[in-house]
Scaffold this motif. Sequence first.
Motif, PDB file in Angstrom:
ATOM      1  N   THR A  14       5.850  49.007  52.186  1.00  0.00           N
ATOM      2  CA  THR A  14       5.896  50.473  52.196  1.00  0.00           C
ATOM      3  C   THR A  14       6.898  50.950  51.166  1.00  0.00           C
ATOM      4  N   PRO A  15       6.455  51.714  50.158  1.00  0.00           N
ATOM      5  CA  PRO A  15       7.422  52.225  49.182  1.00  0.00           C
ATOM      6  C   PRO A  15       8.344  53.263  49.801  1.00  0.00           C
ATOM      7  N   SER A  16       9.505  53.414  49.220  1.00  0.00           N
ATOM      8  CA  SER A  16      10.422  54.450  49.686  1.00  0.00           C
ATOM      9  C   SER A  16       9.882  55.833  49.344  1.00  0.00           C
ATOM     10  N   VAL A  17       9.525  56.010  48.078  1.00  0.00           N
ATOM     11  CA  VAL A  17       8.967  57.278  47.596  1.00  0.00           C
ATOM     12  C   VAL A  17       7.667  56.966  46.875  1.00  0.00           C
ATOM     13  N   ALA A 108       5.665  55.965  53.858  1.00  0.00           N
ATOM     14  CA  ALA A 108       6.777  56.145  52.920  1.00  0.00           C
ATOM     15  C   ALA A 108       7.658  57.303  53.379  1.00  0.00           C
ATOM     16  N   SER A 109       8.923  57.285  52.987  1.00  0.00           N
ATOM     17  CA  SER A 109       9.832  58.360  53.401  1.00  0.00           C
ATOM     18  C   SER A 109       9.478  59.679  52.738  1.00  0.00           C
ATOM     19  N   CYS A 131      15.587  60.728  43.461  1.00  0.00           N
ATOM     20  CA  CYS A 131      14.797  59.550  43.819  1.00  0.00           C
ATOM     21  C   CYS A 131      15.000  58.458  42.766  1.00  0.00           C
ATOM     22  N   ASP A 133      13.925  55.147  43.136  1.00  0.00           N
ATOM     23  CA  ASP A 133      12.886  54.119  43.184  1.00  0.00           C
ATOM     24  C   ASP A 133      11.577  54.790  43.580  1.00  0.00           C
TER      25      ASP A 133
END
Length: 242
Positions: A14-17, A108-109, A131, A133
């Motif tokens: 899961t990517p952060s952004v 993702a967040s 952001c 990343d």
Amino acid sequence: MDARFLGIAELTGTPSVAVVVDVMRAFTVAAWAFGRGAEKIVLAESLDEALALKARHPDWVALKDGPPAPGFDLVNSPGLLRSADLGGRTVVQKTTAGTVGALAVRDASLVLCAGFVVAEATARLLRSRRCADVTFVVTGEDGRAEEDLACAQYMAGRATGAETDPAGFLRRAGASRAATELATGVRQGVHPDDVALCLELDRFPFAMVATPEDALMVLRPHAVDAGRVGTAGPSDQAIRPT
């Protein structure tokens, strides 16, 4: 900013952004829906889910890729959507690539959905959130869609504050396979102005943020306080950003 450009199938973990890019045409259409007054867009997993949501909420507006079909109110075309009155309405959207990409990164967040029409607002939101990343999801053609990659690379440059000339990125998108198929009638549910509308840089002054709401993935406009971004004219309905 550490930017990665991945197709949907290349996503691991899961990517952060995540910035999910579909220029032709899902997220150009989404931006136009908000421009025509829509309150929110529900991103459907399947055509059956879109129809089921429409059945439970008859006042919602359902749209899909391709030609008109029973149960759906609109097709995924900015040219055909731009005269619709969507004031205060909820739109249910199911497309071949864009909605699939957004749902793939739903945990993702921060999930942003974008095309050229909201490029600067999207980049400004990434800058304002600092952001570090960011995963850009290139949805078309298994991650090889030139129009989506060009838009993602342009936004990545702008997110760092670089003075990035958009001309080359727009030329790449205009020469893409998707643009050719739209212009030559290979795809159905198309308006002659669709390609030009998809390449209209910074048409709207908002980013688009997708968040889980009651087990659904819901897209809403998000105002970006950085001066005027788009070129919306006085004839357009009022935007209702969050």
